[in-house]
Design a protein around this motif. Structure first.
Motif, PDB file in Angstrom:
ATOM      1  N   PRO A  45       0.824  -1.339   0.111  1.00  0.00           N
ATOM      2  CA  PRO A  45       0.030  -0.273  -0.159  1.00  0.00           C
ATOM      3  C   PRO A  45       0.835   0.960  -0.310  1.00  0.00           C
ATOM      4  CG  PRO A  45       0.149  -0.855   2.431  1.00  0.00           C
ATOM      5  CD  PRO A  45       1.261  -1.814   1.289  1.00  0.00           C
ATOM      6  N   THR A  46       0.292   2.187  -0.610  1.00  0.00           N
ATOM      7  CA  THR A  46       1.087   4.190  -0.768  1.00  0.00           C
ATOM      8  C   THR A  46       0.873   4.168   1.129  1.00  0.00           C
ATOM      9  OG1 THR A  46       0.140   3.577  -2.831  1.00  0.00           O
ATOM     10  CG2 THR A  46       1.066   5.766  -1.541  1.00  0.00           C
ATOM     11  N   ILE A  47       1.772   4.750   1.552  1.00  0.00           N
ATOM     12  CA  ILE A  47       1.755   5.258   3.392  1.00  0.00           C
ATOM     13  C   ILE A  47       0.042   6.236   3.283  1.00  0.00           C
ATOM     14  CG2 ILE A  47       4.317   4.680   3.667  1.00  0.00           C
ATOM     15  CD1 ILE A  47       4.914   7.720   3.387  1.00  0.00           C
ATOM     16  N   VAL A  67     -10.418   7.195  -9.828  1.00  0.00           N
ATOM     17  CA  VAL A  67     -10.075   5.388 -10.118  1.00  0.00           C
ATOM     18  C   VAL A  67      -8.569   4.756 -10.082  1.00  0.00           C
ATOM     19  CG1 VAL A  67      -9.694   3.336 -12.677  1.00  0.00           C
ATOM     20  CG2 VAL A  67     -11.132   5.485 -12.745  1.00  0.00           C
ATOM     21  N   ASP A  68      -8.189   3.926  -9.086  1.00  0.00           N
ATOM     22  CA  ASP A  68      -7.029   3.161  -8.377  1.00  0.00           C
ATOM     23  C   ASP A  68      -7.190   2.173  -8.952  1.00  0.00           C
ATOM     24  OD1 ASP A  68      -4.802   2.772  -7.162  1.00  0.00           O
ATOM     25  OD2 ASP A  68      -5.345   2.329  -5.014  1.00  0.00           O
ATOM     26  N   LEU A  69      -5.603   2.213 -10.161  1.00  0.00           N
ATOM     27  CA  LEU A  69      -5.233   1.419 -11.152  1.00  0.00           C
ATOM     28  C   LEU A  69      -4.666   0.284 -10.383  1.00  0.00           C
ATOM     29  CD1 LEU A  69      -4.916   3.504 -14.225  1.00  0.00           C
ATOM     30  CD2 LEU A  69      -6.783   1.694 -14.093  1.00  0.00           C
ATOM     31  N   GLY A  70      -5.171  -0.898 -10.154  1.00  0.00           N
ATOM     32  CA  GLY A  70      -4.310  -1.646  -9.063  1.00  0.00           C
ATOM     33  C   GLY A  70      -4.782  -1.447  -7.253  1.00  0.00           C
ATOM     34  N   CYS A  71      -5.700  -1.319  -7.328  1.00  0.00           N
ATOM     35  CA  CYS A  71      -6.207  -1.070  -6.297  1.00  0.00           C
ATOM     36  C   CYS A  71      -5.874  -1.632  -4.421  1.00  0.00           C
ATOM     37  CB  CYS A  71      -8.084  -0.535  -5.657  1.00  0.00           C
ATOM     38  SG  CYS A  71      -9.427  -2.286  -5.787  1.00  0.00           S
ATOM     39  N   VAL A  91      -9.443  -1.004  -9.449  1.00  0.00           N
ATOM     40  CA  VAL A  91      -9.662  -2.391  -9.874  1.00  0.00           C
ATOM     41  C   VAL A  91      -8.255  -3.202  -9.424  1.00  0.00           C
ATOM     42  CG1 VAL A  91      -8.840  -2.922 -12.605  1.00  0.00           C
ATOM     43  CG2 VAL A  91     -10.589  -0.386 -12.436  1.00  0.00           C
ATOM     44  N   GLU A  92      -8.882  -4.223  -9.452  1.00  0.00           N
ATOM     45  CA  GLU A  92      -7.882  -5.073  -8.639  1.00  0.00           C
ATOM     46  C   GLU A  92      -7.794  -6.803  -9.595  1.00  0.00           C
ATOM     47  OE1 GLU A  92      -5.272  -5.270  -6.624  1.00  0.00           O
ATOM     48  OE2 GLU A  92      -5.057  -6.867  -7.385  1.00  0.00           O
ATOM     49  N   TYR A  93      -6.726  -6.648  -9.990  1.00  0.00           N
ATOM     50  CA  TYR A  93      -7.234  -8.232 -10.893  1.00  0.00           C
ATOM     51  C   TYR A  93      -6.902 -10.062  -9.309  1.00  0.00           C
ATOM     52  CZ  TYR A  93      -2.039  -9.746 -10.909  1.00  0.00           C
ATOM     53  OH  TYR A  93      -0.776 -10.025 -10.790  1.00  0.00           O
ATOM     54  N   VAL A  94      -6.540  -9.212  -8.771  1.00  0.00           N
ATOM     55  CA  VAL A  94      -6.024 -10.070  -7.776  1.00  0.00           C
ATOM     56  C   VAL A  94      -7.141 -10.867  -6.643  1.00  0.00           C
ATOM     57  CG1 VAL A  94      -4.409 -11.868  -5.825  1.00  0.00           C
ATOM     58  CG2 VAL A  94      -3.848 -10.610  -7.798  1.00  0.00           C
ATOM     59  N   GLY A 120     -10.217  -7.578 -12.366  1.00  0.00           N
ATOM     60  CA  GLY A 120      -9.751  -7.720 -13.436  1.00  0.00           C
ATOM     61  C   GLY A 120      -8.019  -7.305 -13.955  1.00  0.00           C
ATOM     62  N   GLU A 121      -7.946  -7.593 -15.575  1.00  0.00           N
ATOM     63  CA  GLU A 121      -6.496  -6.149 -15.659  1.00  0.00           C
ATOM     64  C   GLU A 121      -7.177  -5.517 -15.717  1.00  0.00           C
ATOM     65  OE1 GLU A 121      -4.211  -7.688 -16.536  1.00  0.00           O
ATOM     66  OE2 GLU A 121      -4.235  -9.736 -15.953  1.00  0.00           O
ATOM     67  N   VAL A 122      -6.163  -4.034 -15.427  1.00  0.00           N
ATOM     68  CA  VAL A 122      -6.704  -2.734 -15.590  1.00  0.00           C
ATOM     69  C   VAL A 122      -6.948  -2.446 -17.046  1.00  0.00           C
ATOM     70  CG1 VAL A 122      -5.167  -2.308 -13.230  1.00  0.00           C
ATOM     71  CG2 VAL A 122      -3.970  -2.320 -15.858  1.00  0.00           C
ATOM     72  N   GLU A 123      -6.036  -3.524 -18.057  1.00  0.00           N
ATOM     73  CA  GLU A 123      -5.745  -3.479 -19.468  1.00  0.00           C
ATOM     74  C   GLU A 123      -6.880  -2.782 -19.979  1.00  0.00           C
ATOM     75  OE1 GLU A 123      -2.235  -5.657 -19.654  1.00  0.00           O
ATOM     76  OE2 GLU A 123      -1.671  -4.364 -21.580  1.00  0.00           O
TER      77      GLU A 123
HETATM   78  C1  LIG Z   1       2.182  -1.836  -5.415  1.00  0.00           C
HETATM   79  S1  LIG Z   1       0.533  -2.411  -5.321  1.00  0.00           S
HETATM   80  C2  LIG Z   1      -0.096  -0.341  -4.769  1.00  0.00           C
HETATM   81  C3  LIG Z   1      -1.845  -0.392  -4.010  1.00  0.00           C
HETATM   82  C4  LIG Z   1      -2.631   0.544  -4.039  1.00  0.00           C
HETATM   83  N1  LIG Z   1      -2.957   0.763  -5.141  1.00  0.00           N
HETATM   84  C5  LIG Z   1      -2.211   1.352  -3.118  1.00  0.00           C
HETATM   85  O1  LIG Z   1      -1.825   2.285  -3.819  1.00  0.00           O
HETATM   86  O2  LIG Z   1      -2.117   1.466  -1.628  1.00  0.00           O
HETATM   87  C6  LIG Z   1      -0.185  -2.614  -6.951  1.00  0.00           C
HETATM   88  C7  LIG Z   1      -1.348  -3.718  -6.685  1.00  0.00           C
HETATM   89  O3  LIG Z   1      -1.993  -3.729  -7.870  1.00  0.00           O
HETATM   90  C8  LIG Z   1      -2.126  -5.385  -8.564  1.00  0.00           C
HETATM   91  N2  LIG Z   1      -1.773  -5.134 -10.207  1.00  0.00           N
HETATM   92  C9  LIG Z   1      -0.825  -5.485 -10.524  1.00  0.00           C
HETATM   93  N3  LIG Z   1      -1.187  -5.399 -12.111  1.00  0.00           N
HETATM   94  C10 LIG Z   1      -2.435  -5.792 -11.985  1.00  0.00           C
HETATM   95  C11 LIG Z   1      -3.119  -5.616 -13.350  1.00  0.00           C
HETATM   96  N4  LIG Z   1      -2.519  -5.686 -14.936  1.00  0.00           N
HETATM   97  N5  LIG Z   1      -4.381  -5.444 -12.986  1.00  0.00           N
HETATM   98  C12 LIG Z   1      -5.110  -5.739 -12.163  1.00  0.00           C
HETATM   99  N6  LIG Z   1      -4.414  -5.314 -10.950  1.00  0.00           N
HETATM  100  C13 LIG Z   1      -3.053  -5.470 -10.753  1.00  0.00           C
HETATM  101  C14 LIG Z   1      -1.979  -5.667  -7.664  1.00  0.00           C
HETATM  102  O4  LIG Z   1      -1.775  -7.004  -6.882  1.00  0.00           O
HETATM  103  C15 LIG Z   1      -1.876  -5.347  -6.359  1.00  0.00           C
HETATM  104  O5  LIG Z   1      -2.862  -5.288  -6.057  1.00  0.00           O
END
Ligand SMILES: C[S@@+](CC[C@H](N)C(=O)[O-])C[C@H]1O[C@@H](n2cnc3c(N)ncnc32)[C@H](O)[C@@H]1O
Length: 204
Positions: A45-47, A67-71, A91-94, A120-123
């Motif tokens: 996580p970001t601080i 929008v947080d890409l990879g949330c 958006v989160e793929y896990v 899903g995938e951010v793309e």
């Molecule tokens: C470094 S963390 C950042 C988490 C959050 N944005 C924050 O700043 O607290 C990156 C996140 O992006 C997700 N992620 C990585 N590649 C991704 C993709 N292609 N599509 C969706 N999520 C993705 C990872 O699973 C992880 O949860």
């Protein structure tokens, strides 16, 4: 000694915000938190102080779609929803992280905005939506390039100003190479952060 004090302050700050917002987003390494490849970074996580500085510097406005890409577990989306925007999207793929983010979004206190968490995938995100995009070094260069191309297509479909906050901008150069983007903010306190925005005259 200084490092110890910083660590203590960092923990205290995290605890404060997690309790204030009623969420749980701190890192605990679990088996699913494995990087698939260099393009997909694991959850970190970001601080909080960086998140709030970014949101205030953008600045995040009441009419924004954030929008947080990879949330991940949804820390940034909850902070954005606490400050207030028209809509907040993660958006989160896990799947496991997506479910935790959803749970945090539902139970958070002091929410000012609706939140949706997409699995899903951010793309695959529809980039004709969104006015503010947040990225915390979540992807490799290939994914960043693909996201930027899709953002540009999204601007053609739906012309508007978009802003991008890139924290720990390892691939900041990829953004510099896009003529439709201009950098309007940069700092390196606690984290390196770049703020970019679209040039309205380049949308055609
Ligand atoms: C470094 S963390 C950042 C988490 C959050 N944005 C924050 O700043 O607290 C990156 C996140 O992006 C997700 N992620 C990585 N590649 C991704 C993709 N292609 N599509 C969706 N999520 C993705 C990872 O699973 C992880 O949860």
């Amino acid at each position: 000694m200084r490092r110890k004090i910083e660590l203590y302050l960092y923990r205290a700050e995290s605890l404060f915000w997690e309790n204030w917002l009623g969420i749980r987003t701190r890192t605990t390494r679990l088996p699913y938190e494995r990087s698939r490849d260099a393009e997909h970074k694991i959850y970190t996580p970001t601080i909080y102080r960086t998140i709030f500085r970014v949101l205030r510097s953008l600045p995040l406005k009441a009419e924004d779609v954030f929008v947080d890409l990879g949330c991940g577990k949804g820390r940034v989306v909850c902070c954005a929803a606490y400050l207030g925007a028209a809509q907040v999207i993660g958006v989160e793929y896990v799947k496991e992280l997506h479910d935790i983010a959803l749970n945090n979004a539902e139970r958070m206190r002091r929410r000012q905005s609706p939140i949706s968490i997409s699995l899903g995938e951010v793309e695959d995100f529809d980039f004709s939506l969104g006015t503010v995009f947040f990225m915390f070094n979540s992807f490799g260069r290939k994914t960043i390039e693909s996201i930027l191309t899709k953002m540009e297509d999204g601007l053609r479909k739906n012309p508007r100003e978009i802003r991008i906050a890139y924290v720990n901008p390892v691939y900041g150069l990829a953004m510099k190479e896009r003529p439709w983007l201009e950098r309007y903010g940069f700092w390196r306190r606690f984290d390196v952060v770049m703020l970019w925005r679209s040039k309205l005259d380049r949308q055609s």
